[in-house]
Design an enzyme around this catalytic site. Structure first.
Site, PDB file in Angstrom:
ATOM      1  N   ARG A  48       0.816  -1.228   0.000  1.00 48.84           N
ATOM      2  CA  ARG A  48       0.000   0.000   0.000  1.00 48.84           C
ATOM      3  C   ARG A  48       0.845   1.271   0.000  1.00 48.84           C
ATOM      4  NH1 ARG A  48      -2.306   1.982   4.110  1.00 48.84           N
ATOM      5  NH2 ARG A  48      -2.289   0.072   5.347  1.00 48.84           N
ATOM      6  N   TYR A 102     -15.421  11.098 -19.552  1.00 48.99           N
ATOM      7  CA  TYR A 102     -15.690   9.671 -19.396  1.00 48.99           C
ATOM      8  C   TYR A 102     -16.807   9.482 -18.354  1.00 48.99           C
ATOM      9  CZ  TYR A 102     -15.084   4.899 -17.840  1.00 48.99           C
ATOM     10  OH  TYR A 102     -15.321   3.595 -17.479  1.00 48.99           O
ATOM     11  N   ASP A 174      -6.785  13.111 -18.786  1.00 44.56           N
ATOM     12  CA  ASP A 174      -7.042  11.679 -18.941  1.00 44.56           C
ATOM     13  C   ASP A 174      -6.580  11.290 -20.350  1.00 44.56           C
ATOM     14  OD1 ASP A 174      -8.125   9.165 -19.436  1.00 44.56           O
ATOM     15  OD2 ASP A 174      -9.930   9.544 -18.245  1.00 44.56           O
ATOM     16  N   LYS A 199      -7.199  -0.101 -20.512  1.00 46.52           N
ATOM     17  CA  LYS A 199      -7.387   0.082 -21.942  1.00 46.52           C
ATOM     18  C   LYS A 199      -6.070  -0.186 -22.686  1.00 46.52           C
ATOM     19  CE  LYS A 199     -11.358   1.127 -20.330  1.00 46.52           C
ATOM     20  NZ  LYS A 199     -11.772   2.491 -20.008  1.00 46.52           N
TER      21      LYS A 199
HETATM   22  C1  LIG Z   1     -12.193   3.186 -18.907  1.00 45.84           C
HETATM   23  C2  LIG Z   1     -11.845   4.596 -18.720  1.00 45.84           C
HETATM   24  C3  LIG Z   1     -11.676   5.135 -17.439  1.00 45.84           C
HETATM   25  C4  LIG Z   1     -11.888   4.323 -16.173  1.00 45.84           C
HETATM   26  O1  LIG Z   1     -10.989   3.292 -16.039  1.00 45.84           O
HETATM   27  P1  LIG Z   1     -11.280   1.934 -15.224  1.00 45.84           P
HETATM   28  O2  LIG Z   1     -10.013   1.199 -15.396  1.00 45.84           O
HETATM   29  O3  LIG Z   1     -12.482   1.280 -15.838  1.00 45.84           O
HETATM   30  O4  LIG Z   1     -11.551   2.328 -13.805  1.00 45.84           O
HETATM   31  C5  LIG Z   1     -11.324   6.466 -17.333  1.00 45.84           C
HETATM   32  N1  LIG Z   1     -11.191   7.243 -18.426  1.00 45.84           N
HETATM   33  C6  LIG Z   1     -11.362   6.772 -19.657  1.00 45.84           C
HETATM   34  C7  LIG Z   1     -11.187   7.679 -20.828  1.00 45.84           C
HETATM   35  C8  LIG Z   1     -11.703   5.429 -19.860  1.00 45.84           C
HETATM   36  O5  LIG Z   1     -11.892   4.965 -21.100  1.00 45.84           O
END
Ligand SMILES: *Cc1c(COP(=O)(O)O)cnc(C)c1O
Length: 390
Positions: A48, A102, A174, A199
């Site tokens: 952690r 998102y 992001d 992703k």
């Molecule tokens: C999927 C996604 C997230 C969230 O991610 P998780 O791994 O599902 O928690 C945040 N931003 C974007 C652009 C995403 O495609």
């Protein structure tokens, strides 16, 4: 591997790796231990604390790819986003979010921020002036997402980062859709880059993870909250993610190439009325995308011509799978109307440009001709079925 001149694929394969001193193995050894003897008073290794050997290796790899000083890895993209935001926001603060956000981040804001006394605004659009117009006396953070979901609009990263600096605000971006292969926001002036590693970084639809990258000072602030919230990854997943990132450059470049070819194919197809892909000259932000991105990404959206049923179309596909998630080596498709934007009223969807015929396509690494054949077959079937009905 800190050399600035080291190129992308070499960084993917080697940056951050642990040396196997005992057996001289080719890859980073996996250390599953949750208990470590004190090395000295400052280093207390504990999962952690984000400082197990494998967490540190993966963090160095991701930081190198984003040209940041330091990174932390989390149990999901949302753990990374929520920890990064909350690390810089206190009761009474205000944050500006880009309007196209998102869905998970949007829900976090709408469902949780009120109880912490944090206020927020959503920009009118992605233009830099839209961000500046939302800034108040108590604003602390500007939050961007580019290319956006699902219409792939592009925000001028350098311009918005400049606005943040001018007003003494933290900028966060992001970068999930672009991946570090196509866009390095820190180089464009952004303070903190966030990834859903679920992703492109993971890339095989089998890992849930997230990451933040930034300067030592910013990442240390996120660390202070992160160790208290405890959204860490298990070291086995950390090790798998390091392995996955070794092929990130190869995968994403193949996805870039396929997406561009498919966008061009779809643009010419008579049953498709619109294609949204920043790599098309017809995209309103094409010039901006060229300026700030190294590749245009594997995500695109398109609209079937009116009268064609998107649901039927997805059912007729054999190779391309309907799916909520994205960015795997396999091609997937989703209908924002049925998934991410299902809870909005029809009117709100129209305002946001989300038609019933819109499909979001995550282009994989399969051979282009097989993807084209799959789409052609499905479009022909749907066109025939929908013509029957009239
Ligand atoms: C999927 C996604 C997230 C969230 O991610 P998780 O791994 O599902 O928690 C945040 N931003 C974007 C652009 C995403 O495609």
């Amino acid at each position: 591997m800190k050399d600035k001149k080291t190129a992308l694929n070499t960084l993917c394969v080697h940056a951050g790796e642990l040396e196997d001193k005992q057996f001289k193995g080719a890859i980073s050894p996996l250390y599953m231990s949750t208990s470590y003897a004190f090395e000295d008073v400052d280093v207390k290794r504990y999962p952690r604390n984000f400082n197990t050997p494998n967490q540190e290796a993966l963090s160095r790899q991701i930081a190198a790819l984003e040209h940041g000083e330091k990174a932390l890895v989390f149990g999901s993209g949302m753990a990374a986003i929520s920890t990064a935001l909350m690390a810089f926001l206190h009761h009474g603060d205000h944050v500006v979010f880009q309007k196209a956000l998102y869905g998970g981040t949007f829900n976090l804001v709408m469902e949780e921020f009120d109880k912490f006394g944090i206020t927020y605004s959503f920009t009118q659009g992605p233009a830099p002036e839209d961000f500046e117009a939302c800034i108040r006396e108590n604003t602390k953070v500007l939050f961007l997402e580019t290319p956006s979901n699902p219409l792939l609009t592009i925000t001028d990263v350098e311009a918005v980062a400049g606005i943040a600096r001018k007003h003494g605000l933290i900028s966060m971006l992001d970068n999930t859709f672009a991946s570090p292969v196509n866009q390095n926001p820190i180089v464009l002036g952004i303070d903190i880059v966030i990834h859903s590693a679920t992703k492109y970084l993971g890339g095989h639809s089998d890992i849930l993870a997230g990451a933040v990258v930034g300067s030592d000072a910013h990442i240390d602030k996120i660390f202070q909250l992160g160790k208290n919230l405890g959204g860490n990854l298990s070291d086995f997943t950390v090790w798998l993610l390091e392995r996955s990132i070794k092929t990130l450059g190869l995968r994403v470049k193949a996805q870039n190439r396929n997406a561009k070819k498919l966008a061009r194919f779809l643009e010419k197809h008579p049953d498709v009325s619109a294609v949204y892909y920043p790599g098309l000259k017809s995209h309103p932000d094409y010039a901006l995308a060229r300026k700030q991105m190294k590749g245009f990404g594997g995500m695109l959206s398109f609209e079937l011509r009116e009268g064609l049923d998107a649901r039927l179309f997805m059912k007729e596909l054999r190779l391309i799978k309907p799916s909520m998630s994205l960015a795997g080596v396999e091609s997937t498709i989703s209908s924002p109307m049925l998934t991410s934007h299902a809870l909005l009223s029809e009117e709100d969807r129209k305002v946001q440009g989300i038609s019933d015929e819109l499909l979001r396509f995550s282009v994989g690494i399969e051979d282009k001709k097989d993807l084209v054949n799959d789409i052609t077959r499905a479009l022909d079937k749907v066109a025939a079925r929908c013509a029957d009905k009239v």
